[in-house]
Enzyme design. Structure first.
Site: not given
Ligand code: MIG
Length: 817
Positions: A418, A421, A498
């Site tokens: 995650d 980016e 999200d």
């Molecule tokens: O700033 O890990 O898209 O699926 O639950 C949020 C926490 C960070 C973003 C992900 C989301 C996940 C969340 N993450």
């Protein structure tokens, strides 16, 4: 040596540098275009042109694939790209013809011809038979002061546009402008751009001709698609080389060419196609067990439970929170005993924390991206200040991959990358904020963040996946990613980030999944039910119906949002969701076949109607219905309270899955769909393979394969791919089997025949049940060229004939004349 990070002035400078990363469009007077052609040289399969202000190199790589490169200073470096996995030198090039006239030079190879105007270096791309695909009167321009690149091209005003990765808007991009710069929007809304994943691959469709344009340049890019004049494409990038791959053909041929270049998805294990349940986050361990038990006692099939960031010790990657998970090995053993797999989150941000092994090792190895003065870049994420590994350094990738060892040995089965980016939690509206001046290794050659930014997630997932493969060579890795770039399909499956629990986001999730299919990313899906907020029972139900028919199926929701498990909305929702998840499990052999097709040829799994019916203009902007695999048309309800919708039945014969009613397309019909009904249509002639429901993949040996047959007057062939669902050696002759089912029917007979097209794998089932749909008369005789009939039955009421046989080869059913 000096750490300047604390200085407000330094911050201000960084902010400004970041702004310059956005670079305003160059003023037209400062632009330099190639101008008049001065000299021409040929090389095998290539043409090199010298113009007044630029050099162009045109390589024909295949009959429908041309590479155009433009350089202002005449240097053509080896075309290095993290996205491309087949270098120009590796192609078996076609013969090219070069035609020189007074006015122009033309290179042609098979289906494509590119001509260069001698007076202007303007470009015209044609099909082999002379049909103009695009014209670019001035050619490719540059902005010498800052290295920006610009290009404008005219396509037919009728052109529909797709691709560019993850775009939160209508499927057909005509009339819109886009930016390619991976960004965490911190929840997105329709129209937000850019978001997590950018892919510089654009598809232009005009009736029967599909043109693919792959701009192999990772720099920040803007594209306008017919915003001024319909069909006009305008491209601008902040740097890099102008390297454009042009490919043509049917949608399928274009996707094949694009994935020949950028690679294809590896076959996931079958369990990864089952149902995934997630939330931010399930903890402590007792809560995880509770969720697992609920699935099993309620008989809702589920294969995977996700562990979001709270399983970690203070958000430190590759650690466990020992307070909430004192004994992860036993917890995971117990989950495995119940047939679940565990999938855990790993972020790129490594907490600045001396004594934490990943931080210490990273510092020792100089593994983190740094400012030009060598000080590691620091940015805030969940654990506070973090450093970020430089995945463009091969040694860092190797180190990173090895970090997965402990979690894998503890029993974690799969991972989720995650925030790649890179996303920072800065509180500003643009949380993605690594300055362009930050340095990367880029395989030891050095590069600024501006060049690597869009590829960071591609490189992170590459390191993660390679590590998983090294550590567990006998397993097919399962990795999920939020960000990516061209080629991401090689490393990871994807989810659409999200989203929100709204009806519009349900629609958006279909638009995005279909567009990602056009962008070469076949395995993706939304957070079912929506990430932020809480869905109504009705929205959740409708979303689960769609989810069951998307390549990747997962429920996920945000921290402190209401419970979102299938039983959290009352018995009616639970029972409908159970049925749809079960239907997905029954369809696993069909879904697995669609995934395998993508592995083979780059085809999307969820296919836009325009992908399947490009010659039908009415499909070009259609994004409320789609094809899932070869033969299932999905037309979900996307509006609150609706129990009826219009469906566009495309050319050919289509059969209502629930009612067995036949339609001859093209036709618009209205269908009823109460809450428990997802409108589905089966392509005439198709054979749909199904298994009995399992609570998880591998729960039991499949003893019967059911083939739902929809014979139609025209001969039709369906495919079934089979293997053991798990082995890495599935390409071995003995480890897989591809069967073709050919069907046809006349007034008095139905013929179905199976042939094996590849492989010698023997599945475990002992019997096959054929269900032949929509027979208007009872059969009088059955002929089989092999095997025995164990049972047969004619159902007068539903017009179905079913029969159970031991094996299938040639099969003929004769009806009363
Ligand atoms: O700033 O890990 O898209 O699926 O639950 C949020 C926490 C960070 C973003 C992900 C989301 C996940 C969340 N993450």
């Amino acid at each position: 040596s000096s750490d300047l990070r604390g200085f407000p002035l330094w911050r201000a400078i960084l902010r400004q540098l970041h702004q310059t990363g956005k670079q305003p469009a160059p003023t037209p007077e400062d632009l330099l275009f190639p101008g008049r052609v001065i000299g021409v040289a040929t090389e095998p399969g290539a043409l090199v042109i010298r113009s007044e202000h630029a050099f162009m190199r045109i390589d024909a790589l295949a009959g429908n694939l041309i590479l155009l490169r433009v350089s202002m200073d005449g240097r053509f470096l080896a075309p290095f790209s993290y996205g491309v996995c087949k270098d120009p030198g590796e192609w078996d090039r076609p013969d090219i013809q070069i035609e020189e006239s007074q006015a122009a030079l033309e290179v042609s190879a098979g289906d494509l011809a590119l001509s260069i105007d001698r007076a202007t270096s303007g470009l015209t791309l044609r099909t082999g038979d002379g049909h103009v695909l695009l014209q670019s009167p001035a050619g490719v321009g540059a902005h010498p002061p800052d290295g920006q690149l610009v290009w404008q091209a005219r396509l037919s005003p009728e052109t529909a546009f797709y691709g560019l990765g993850e775009k939160a808007s209508a499927l057909n991009h005509a009339g819109r402008a886009f930016e390619l710069w991976n960004t965490d929007p911190a929840l997105y809304d329709r129209g937000d751009d850019p978001i997590y994943m950018s892919i510089p691959f654009l598809v232009a469709l005009k009736e029967s001709i599909t043109l693919g344009l792959f701009f192999d340049n990772p720099y920040r890019t803007w594209l306008e698609l017919g915003t001024q004049n319909a069909g006009e494409v305008s491209y601008r990038a902040t740097g890099g080389e102008f390297r454009l791959y042009l490919m043509s053909g049917t949608p399928r041929e274009v996707m094949t060419a694009y994935t020949d270049l950028t690679g294809r998805t590896a076959l996931p294990p079958l369990w990864a196609l089952g149902f995934h349940q997630s939330r931010w986050s399930y903890y402590p361990d007792s809560r995880v067990q509770e969720i697992a038990h609920e699935f099993r006692t309620r008989h809702i099939p589920c294969d995977v439970i996700h562990f979001d960031i709270h399983y970690m010790d203070g958000y430190r990657c590759f650690t466990w929170d020992k307070q909430h998970f004192p004994d992860p090995i036993s917890m995971l053993d117990e989950l495995h005993g119940m047939g679940f797999k565990a999938l855990s989150m790993i972020d790129p941000g490594i907490k600045v924390d001396p004594g934490y092994h990943v931080y210490d090792q990273g510092i020792e190895r100089g593994a983190f991206i740094s400012y030009p003065d060598g000080v590691p870049f620091t940015g805030p994420v969940w654990p506070g200040d973090c450093h970020f590994p430089d995945f463009s350094d091969p040694e860092v990738r190797e180190w990173w991959g090895g970090l997965y060892r402990d979690l894998l040995e503890t029993g974690v089965d799969a991972f989720w990358n995650d925030m790649n980016e890179i996303a920072l939690i800065t509180g500003s509206p643009h949380p993605t904020w690594v300055p362009d001046i930050v340095r990367h290794s880029r395989e030891g050659q050095g590069a600024a963040h501006a060049e690597i930014h869009n590829q960071y997630a591609l490189l992170m997932t590459r390191a993660s996946r390679d590590g998983m493969r090294r550590l567990q060579p006998d397993k097919r890795p399962v990795l999920l990613t939020r960000s990516g770039w061209a080629g991401i399909q090689r490393h990871a499956m994807h989810w659409t980030g999200d989203n929100r629990s709204t009806w519009d986001h349900l629609h958006l999730s279909i638009q995005m999944v279909l567009n990602l299919g056009w962008s070469g990313v076949p395995i993706t899906g939304p957070d079912v039910g929506g990430f932020a907020g809480g869905p109504s029972p009705e929205l959740y139900t409708r979303w689960m119906q769609v989810g069951a028919f998307t390549p990747f199926l997962r429920v996920h929701s945000m921290i402190s949002s209401p419970d979102q498990e299938p039983w959290a909305f009352g018995p009616e929702t639970e029972s409908i969701c159970r049925d749809y998840i079960a239907l997905r499990y029954r369809l696993l052999p069909y879904i697995y076949t669609a995934i395998w097709q993508s592995v083979r040829s780059g085809m999307p799994v969820a296919r836009a109607m325009s992908f399947a019916f490009p010659e039908d203009k009415d499909t070009h902007s259609l994004d409320t219905q789609y094809l899932f695999g070869d033969s299932i048309l999905v037309a979900p309800i996307l509006e609150e309270g609706a129990v009826r919708r219009e469906v566009y039945i495309p050319a050919g014969c289509w059969i209502d899955f629930w009612e067995d009613r036949t339609y001859e397309g093209p036709i618009r019909i209205a269908v009823d769909a109460l809450l428990d009904r997802l409108p589905l249509f089966i392509r005439g002639g198709a054979v749909i393979p199904m298994w009995p429901v399992q609570q998880y993949v591998g729960e039991r040996t499949i003893d019967t394969l059911t083939l739902h047959c929809y014979p139609s007057p025209s001969t039709h062939t369906s495919t079934l791919y089979e293997d053991d669902g798990i082995s890495v050696d599935h390409t071995d002759e003995s480890a897989h089997r591809v069967s073709l089912f050919e069907t046809s029917r006349s007034d008095t007979s139905v013929r179905i025949s199976r042939s094996v097209a590849a492989g010698a794998f023997e599945p475990g089932y002992r019997q096959i049940t054929l269900i032949i749909h929509s027979l208007d008369r009872p059969p009088v005789s059955v002929e089989l060229d092999r095997g025995d009939i164990l049972q047969q039955e004619w159902d007068q009421e539903t017009n179905k004939f079913s029969l159970t046989i031991t094996t299938i080869g040639e099969f003929i059913l004769t009806m009363v004349p």
